[in-house]
Design an enzyme around this catalytic site. Structure first.
Site, PDB file in Angstrom:
ATOM      1  N   LYS A  89       0.808  -1.226   0.000  1.00 23.45           N
ATOM      2  CA  LYS A  89       0.000   0.000   0.000  1.00 23.45           C
ATOM      3  C   LYS A  89       0.840   1.275   0.000  1.00 23.45           C
ATOM      4  O   LYS A  89       0.398   2.310  -0.480  1.00 23.45           O
ATOM      5  CB  LYS A  89      -0.891   0.030   1.240  1.00 23.45           C
ATOM      6  N   ASP A 125      -9.734   2.590   2.613  1.00 25.08           N
ATOM      7  CA  ASP A 125      -9.781   2.184   4.021  1.00 25.08           C
ATOM      8  C   ASP A 125     -10.701   3.099   4.842  1.00 25.08           C
ATOM      9  O   ASP A 125     -11.588   2.627   5.553  1.00 25.08           O
ATOM     10  CB  ASP A 125      -8.371   2.231   4.654  1.00 25.08           C
TER      11      ASP A 125
END
Ligand code: ATR
Length: 308
Positions: A89, A125
């Site tokens: 990420k 997220d």
């Protein structure tokens, strides 16, 4: 050639150089290392079918240091998008052409959209957390007093930043290593002009227990609970039925200790599966616009969970 079942094919990085022709054609992927455990194909392939999109979603194992090269290969093979999971990420943030402002703020990219050969990076997220809280509990994070267990980790930081950006004004940040919270406190204060009630504590049971009466939503953003033998995060019998419990951990072998405690207290709860679903829906919307077919995705995930 696919190494696993047709429902969720699995490929290596080397295969990206000469990607096999599949039916339907592979146009979406999740990358990580390892990646063979990912349930994302079982969520996205039913969504593609439900929308009549002639494409399939595959898993590709990409080693550390190869994310930028992988993105170029995906673009060259006509892929539309990619989900990015552990450990890529952060590498992905520097591997795209355009970083969405929220992804920049959260410090990580977990969704890539490829449009006309350009690479756009997003982070689902935080938005996935907000949506899943709304769906699971029928309330907005901004209206809650939130305790984040593990706020010093990557997931906890994303929840904290997104919560403040969404208007939450009461946050208790808890971390085993409390010193990790100082930079986060400074960052959170810089995000808004409004007064935010920010407090910190350790994960000691006594410290947590002393705050629970002032908390509505408890979020577990630590990795505690992934293993059956993990020690309980909260002291026994400390939850009340009014508490909302959100465990970002999902354990295929059965409910985590935290979810069991919530159930015993009559408290409403949600787990990491709920987060995965809403993150997936947001990715799908970045790729195709409109609303994602949430029920098809949910049924796909439930079927995957039953078969694991
Ligand atoms: P992620 O990016 O997935 O959030 P991470 O950055 O490694 O992963 O963060 C893991 C979080 O879980 C941290 O808050 C960590 O606490 P420390 O900062 O003190 O390391 C927390 N954590 C991991 N194992 C833990 C344990 N056994 N007990 C309590 N907290 C734990």
């Amino acid at each position: 050639m696919p190494c696993l079942d047709v429902a969720s094919p699995f490929f290596t990085f080397d295969q990206l150089h000469n990607f096999p022709a599949l039916t339907p054609p592979a146009r979406l992927a999740v990358i990580g290392d390892p990646i063979s455990h990912s349930k994302s194909p079982q969520m996205h392939n039913p969504a593609l079918q439900a929308c009549g999109i002639d494409a399939q979603y595959v898993r590709v194992q990409v080693p550390v240091g190869k994310v930028k090269e992988a993105f170029a290969l995906f673009a060259a093979q006509g892929f539309l998008g990619v989900n990015i999971t552990i450990p890529h990420k952060f590498e992905a943030l520097d591997a795209v052409d355009v970083v969405d402002p929220l992804a920049r703020q959260l410090g990580a990219v977990n969704t890539l959209a490829i449009r006309d050969g350009r690479l756009f990076g997003y982070n689902t997220d935080g938005p996935g957390f907000l949506r899943s809280v709304k769906e699971a509990f029928g309330v907005e994070v901004k209206d809650l007093r939130v305790l984040i267990l593990g706020a010093g980790g990557g997931a906890g930081r994303a929840v904290a930043v997104q919560s403040v950006l969404a208007g939450c004004r009461h946050l208790l940040l808890a971390n085993r290593t409390e010193s990790k919270l100082s930079p986060l406190m400074a960052e959170l204060r810089s995000l808004t002009q409004d007064a935010v009630d920010l407090q910190t504590c350790t994960l000691e049971h006594a410290a947590i227990a002393s705050h629970l009466s002032e908390i509505d939503l408890i979020v577990n953003a630590t990795s505690v609970g992934m293993k059956v033998e993990d020690a309980p995060l909260l002291p026994a019998s400390s939850l009340e039925s009014r508490h909302l419990v959100y465990d970002m951990v999902y354990r295929a072998s059965g409910p985590t200790d935290l979810i069991q405690q919530a159930t015993a207290a009559g408290a409403r709860h949600a787990d990491g599966m709920c987060l995965l679903l809403h993150q997936g829906a947001i990715s799908f919307e970045h790729w195709f616009g409109g609303s994602a077919p949430l029920e098809a995705m949910r049924q796909g995930l439930l079927a995957a969970a039953r078969s694991s």
